[in-house]
Design a protein around this motif. Structure first.
Motif, PDB file in Angstrom:
ATOM      1  N   LEU A  51       1.009  -1.331  -0.228  1.00  0.00           N
ATOM      2  CA  LEU A  51      -0.042  -0.063  -0.232  1.00  0.00           C
ATOM      3  C   LEU A  51       0.662   1.138   0.191  1.00  0.00           C
ATOM      4  O   LEU A  51       0.185   2.387  -0.800  1.00  0.00           O
ATOM      5  CB  LEU A  51      -1.010   0.146   1.363  1.00  0.00           C
ATOM      6  N   ALA A  52       1.905   1.409   0.906  1.00  0.00           N
ATOM      7  CA  ALA A  52       2.776   2.466   1.077  1.00  0.00           C
ATOM      8  C   ALA A  52       3.368   3.006  -0.324  1.00  0.00           C
ATOM      9  O   ALA A  52       3.643   3.854  -0.263  1.00  0.00           O
ATOM     10  CB  ALA A  52       4.050   2.415   2.279  1.00  0.00           C
ATOM     11  N   LEU A  53       4.012   1.857  -1.194  1.00  0.00           N
ATOM     12  CA  LEU A  53       4.505   2.026  -2.239  1.00  0.00           C
ATOM     13  C   LEU A  53       3.772   2.669  -3.494  1.00  0.00           C
ATOM     14  O   LEU A  53       3.784   3.052  -4.472  1.00  0.00           O
ATOM     15  CB  LEU A  53       5.281   0.314  -2.985  1.00  0.00           C
ATOM     16  N   ALA A  54       2.641   1.641  -3.380  1.00  0.00           N
ATOM     17  CA  ALA A  54       1.348   2.320  -3.763  1.00  0.00           C
ATOM     18  C   ALA A  54       1.281   3.428  -4.220  1.00  0.00           C
ATOM     19  O   ALA A  54       1.235   4.336  -4.967  1.00  0.00           O
ATOM     20  CB  ALA A  54       0.169   1.629  -3.888  1.00  0.00           C
ATOM     21  N   ALA A  55       0.972   4.033  -2.621  1.00  0.00           N
ATOM     22  CA  ALA A  55       0.935   5.539  -2.419  1.00  0.00           C
ATOM     23  C   ALA A  55       2.357   6.434  -3.024  1.00  0.00           C
ATOM     24  O   ALA A  55       1.620   7.891  -3.165  1.00  0.00           O
ATOM     25  CB  ALA A  55       0.594   6.086  -1.141  1.00  0.00           C
ATOM     26  N   SER A  56       2.762   5.544  -2.952  1.00  0.00           N
ATOM     27  CA  SER A  56       4.480   5.950  -3.071  1.00  0.00           C
ATOM     28  C   SER A  56       4.801   6.007  -4.570  1.00  0.00           C
ATOM     29  O   SER A  56       4.432   7.535  -5.115  1.00  0.00           O
ATOM     30  CB  SER A  56       5.845   5.858  -2.455  1.00  0.00           C
ATOM     31  N   ALA A  57       4.302   5.797  -5.213  1.00  0.00           N
ATOM     32  CA  ALA A  57       4.165   5.785  -7.168  1.00  0.00           C
ATOM     33  C   ALA A  57       3.195   7.171  -7.681  1.00  0.00           C
ATOM     34  O   ALA A  57       3.719   7.797  -8.346  1.00  0.00           O
ATOM     35  CB  ALA A  57       4.350   4.290  -7.700  1.00  0.00           C
ATOM     36  N   HIS A  58       1.975   6.418  -6.921  1.00  0.00           N
ATOM     37  CA  HIS A  58       1.237   7.491  -7.099  1.00  0.00           C
ATOM     38  C   HIS A  58       1.854   9.222  -7.252  1.00  0.00           C
ATOM     39  O   HIS A  58       1.493   9.828  -7.866  1.00  0.00           O
ATOM     40  CB  HIS A  58      -0.473   8.139  -6.025  1.00  0.00           C
ATOM     41  N   ARG A  59       2.675   9.731  -5.891  1.00  0.00           N
ATOM     42  CA  ARG A  59       3.110  11.072  -5.620  1.00  0.00           C
ATOM     43  C   ARG A  59       4.096  11.152  -6.793  1.00  0.00           C
ATOM     44  O   ARG A  59       4.140  11.864  -7.206  1.00  0.00           O
ATOM     45  CB  ARG A  59       3.695  10.754  -4.096  1.00  0.00           C
ATOM     46  N   ASP A  60       4.860   9.819  -7.022  1.00  0.00           N
ATOM     47  CA  ASP A  60       5.757  10.191  -7.663  1.00  0.00           C
ATOM     48  C   ASP A  60       4.882  10.120  -9.815  1.00  0.00           C
ATOM     49  O   ASP A  60       6.068  10.702 -10.692  1.00  0.00           O
ATOM     50  CB  ASP A  60       6.388   9.326  -8.403  1.00  0.00           C
ATOM     51  N   GLY A  61       4.283  10.661  -9.292  1.00  0.00           N
ATOM     52  CA  GLY A  61       3.178  10.813 -10.769  1.00  0.00           C
ATOM     53  C   GLY A  61       3.382   9.339 -11.813  1.00  0.00           C
ATOM     54  O   GLY A  61       2.944   9.320 -13.487  1.00  0.00           O
ATOM     55  N   LEU A  62       3.213   8.274 -11.382  1.00  0.00           N
ATOM     56  CA  LEU A  62       3.055   6.736 -12.173  1.00  0.00           C
ATOM     57  C   LEU A  62       1.807   6.320 -11.789  1.00  0.00           C
ATOM     58  O   LEU A  62       0.882   7.164 -10.730  1.00  0.00           O
ATOM     59  CB  LEU A  62       4.454   6.102 -11.868  1.00  0.00           C
ATOM     60  N   THR A  63       1.248   5.363 -12.164  1.00  0.00           N
ATOM     61  CA  THR A  63       0.062   4.725 -12.123  1.00  0.00           C
ATOM     62  C   THR A  63      -0.266   3.582 -11.553  1.00  0.00           C
ATOM     63  O   THR A  63       0.488   2.805 -12.133  1.00  0.00           O
ATOM     64  CB  THR A  63      -0.861   4.679 -13.120  1.00  0.00           C
ATOM     65  N   PRO A  64      -0.534   3.552 -10.149  1.00  0.00           N
ATOM     66  CA  PRO A  64       0.190   2.003  -8.969  1.00  0.00           C
ATOM     67  C   PRO A  64      -0.753   1.052  -9.535  1.00  0.00           C
ATOM     68  O   PRO A  64      -2.422   1.716  -9.498  1.00  0.00           O
ATOM     69  CB  PRO A  64      -0.062   2.488  -7.949  1.00  0.00           C
ATOM     70  N   VAL A  65      -0.629  -0.135  -9.692  1.00  0.00           N
ATOM     71  CA  VAL A  65      -1.560  -1.277  -9.919  1.00  0.00           C
ATOM     72  C   VAL A  65      -0.861  -2.272  -8.881  1.00  0.00           C
ATOM     73  O   VAL A  65      -0.056  -3.547  -9.332  1.00  0.00           O
ATOM     74  CB  VAL A  65      -1.423  -2.000 -11.704  1.00  0.00           C
ATOM     75  N   LEU A  66      -1.418  -2.455  -8.208  1.00  0.00           N
ATOM     76  CA  LEU A  66      -2.391  -3.103  -7.251  1.00  0.00           C
ATOM     77  C   LEU A  66      -2.713  -4.787  -7.699  1.00  0.00           C
ATOM     78  O   LEU A  66      -3.655  -4.652  -8.291  1.00  0.00           O
ATOM     79  CB  LEU A  66      -2.499  -2.975  -5.582  1.00  0.00           C
ATOM     80  N   HIS A  67      -1.554  -5.678  -7.320  1.00  0.00           N
ATOM     81  CA  HIS A  67      -2.588  -7.224  -7.377  1.00  0.00           C
ATOM     82  C   HIS A  67      -3.157  -7.515  -6.484  1.00  0.00           C
ATOM     83  O   HIS A  67      -2.511  -7.566  -5.413  1.00  0.00           O
ATOM     84  CB  HIS A  67      -1.124  -8.036  -7.684  1.00  0.00           C
ATOM     85  N   LEU A  68      -4.225  -8.052  -6.806  1.00  0.00           N
ATOM     86  CA  LEU A  68      -4.811  -9.297  -5.631  1.00  0.00           C
ATOM     87  C   LEU A  68      -4.739 -10.374  -6.066  1.00  0.00           C
ATOM     88  O   LEU A  68      -5.312 -11.133  -7.318  1.00  0.00           O
ATOM     89  CB  LEU A  68      -6.863  -8.448  -5.871  1.00  0.00           C
ATOM     90  N   ALA A  69      -4.667 -11.006  -5.105  1.00  0.00           N
ATOM     91  CA  ALA A  69      -4.317 -13.032  -5.363  1.00  0.00           C
ATOM     92  C   ALA A  69      -5.375 -13.067  -4.569  1.00  0.00           C
ATOM     93  O   ALA A  69      -5.912 -13.384  -3.300  1.00  0.00           O
ATOM     94  CB  ALA A  69      -3.448 -13.096  -3.920  1.00  0.00           C
ATOM     95  N   ALA A  70      -6.318 -14.643  -5.677  1.00  0.00           N
ATOM     96  CA  ALA A  70      -7.360 -14.542  -4.775  1.00  0.00           C
ATOM     97  C   ALA A  70      -7.452 -14.933  -4.231  1.00  0.00           C
ATOM     98  O   ALA A  70      -8.334 -15.266  -2.530  1.00  0.00           O
ATOM     99  CB  ALA A  70      -8.693 -14.895  -5.621  1.00  0.00           C
ATOM    100  N   ARG A  71      -6.625 -16.559  -3.711  1.00  0.00           N
ATOM    101  CA  ARG A  71      -6.634 -17.784  -3.218  1.00  0.00           C
ATOM    102  C   ARG A  71      -6.242 -17.347  -1.780  1.00  0.00           C
ATOM    103  O   ARG A  71      -5.725 -18.072  -1.023  1.00  0.00           O
ATOM    104  CB  ARG A  71      -6.196 -18.791  -3.686  1.00  0.00           C
ATOM    105  N   ARG A  72      -5.866 -15.585  -1.397  1.00  0.00           N
ATOM    106  CA  ARG A  72      -5.162 -15.138   0.132  1.00  0.00           C
ATOM    107  C   ARG A  72      -6.073 -14.505   0.636  1.00  0.00           C
ATOM    108  O   ARG A  72      -5.494 -14.070   1.551  1.00  0.00           O
ATOM    109  CB  ARG A  72      -3.725 -14.368  -0.193  1.00  0.00           C
ATOM    110  N   VAL A  73      -7.173 -14.278  -0.301  1.00  0.00           N
ATOM    111  CA  VAL A  73      -7.913 -14.118   0.592  1.00  0.00           C
ATOM    112  C   VAL A  73      -8.713 -14.501   1.601  1.00  0.00           C
ATOM    113  O   VAL A  73      -9.776 -15.635   0.854  1.00  0.00           O
ATOM    114  CB  VAL A  73      -8.635 -12.589  -0.362  1.00  0.00           C
TER     115      VAL A  73
END
Length: 280
Positions: A51-73
């Motif tokens: 989550l922190a990396l996604a927020a940091s990438a967003h601040r750097d002007g990038l588009t974060p794309v987080l992976h959701l792993a179904a079998r780990r939920v």
């Protein structure tokens, strides 16, 4: 008409792990604004770091794309919580949904498709969903099952009003990739395709990832890709692969095809490779 290198790398994406936080900030200087940065869902990493990396990438002007792993939920509530967290920090527009590594699911979701069926993605601000493609097949799933799953995912996401992008496992074999692209188009899937390509790293490291992912590394394929099997410490880049793919792609036949760079050697070297490749 063939695709030139600029078109193939236009709007390329890059895949990193939560451990790449500091180097991704450094790499951002060589990444075009808005570049999609896929953040893998590894069971060994702290979800808060992702989550922190996604927020940091967003601040750097990038588009974060987080992976959701179904079998780990573990539950629907956990899925809602994870989606709510990325929505709250403004990074939920793009996600990738995968089955994940565990053979036995820890909760109610046994596949990526089962997560998509919940309709929870659109409720939490998701606009584009990445799903998996396998140019060389999957070690545990037959090709017919893979084809049915892909078409089902695309149809379901279209019905939900969400865009789909198919992101592939990496390959060293252009023939295998092109054959897979044509089979996907024959299925009626016209979604954008992002072809997985390893960023520059040592041959030893590339072969280790290939073994783990079931990617072919025969002598003929390795030679065409530019891998020196006699010197595992030398760094190998994807130049020859991308050159060949760009020369052989036909937009009217193969549709929208881009490059997805796996940053096995780190985001900094991968981003620098993309910059230098585009510069010729």
């Amino acid at each position: 008409m063939t695709v030139n290198r600029a078109a193939l790398l236009d709007d390329f994406s890059i895949e990193v792990t939560a451990r790449d936080g500091a180097s991704l900030t450094e790499a951002a200087a060589n990444l075009p604004a808005g570049t999609r940065v896929n953040i893998t869902a590894l069971g060994t990493e702290d979800p808060t770091a992702r989550l922190a990396l996604a927020a940091s990438a967003h601040r750097d002007g990038l588009t974060p794309v987080l992976h959701l792993a179904a079998r780990r939920v573990a539950s629907e509530q956990e899925l809602r919580s994870e989606l709510g967290a990325i929505q709250d920090q403004g990074t939920s527009s793009h996600v990738v949904v995968v089955g994940g590594d565990p053979r036995k699911p820890v909760g109610p979701y046994d596949s990526a498709l089962s997560v998509l069926r919940t309709d929870l993605l659109g409720e939490h601000g998701v606009r584009e969903v990445g799903v998996s493609g396998y140019p060389e097949g999957h070690p545990d799933i037959d090709d017919a099952t893979l084809a049915r799953a892909l078409t089902a995912k695309v149809a379901l996401l279209e019905a939900q009003g969400l865009e789909t992008t198919v992101i592939t496992q990496f390959s060293f074999d252009v023939d295998a990739v092109l054959g897979w692209v044509e089979r996907v188009r024959d299925l009626g899937v016209d979604s954008p395709l992002r072809i997985g390509v390893p960023g520059p790293t040592s041959v030893k490291r590339l072969l280790a990832f290939a073994k783990r992912c079931g990617v072919t590394t025969g002598a003929g394929v390795a030679r065409k890709y530019g891998l020196s099997l006699g010197n595992l410490l030398v760094t190998a880049g994807p130049d020859a692969f991308v050159d060949s793919l760009g020369e052989r792609l036909e937009p009217e036949r193969h549709g929208d095809v881009r490059i997805h760079l796996f940053a096995f050697g780190g985001p900094t070297s991968t981003a620098a490779w993309a910059r230098d490749y585009l510069a010729g």
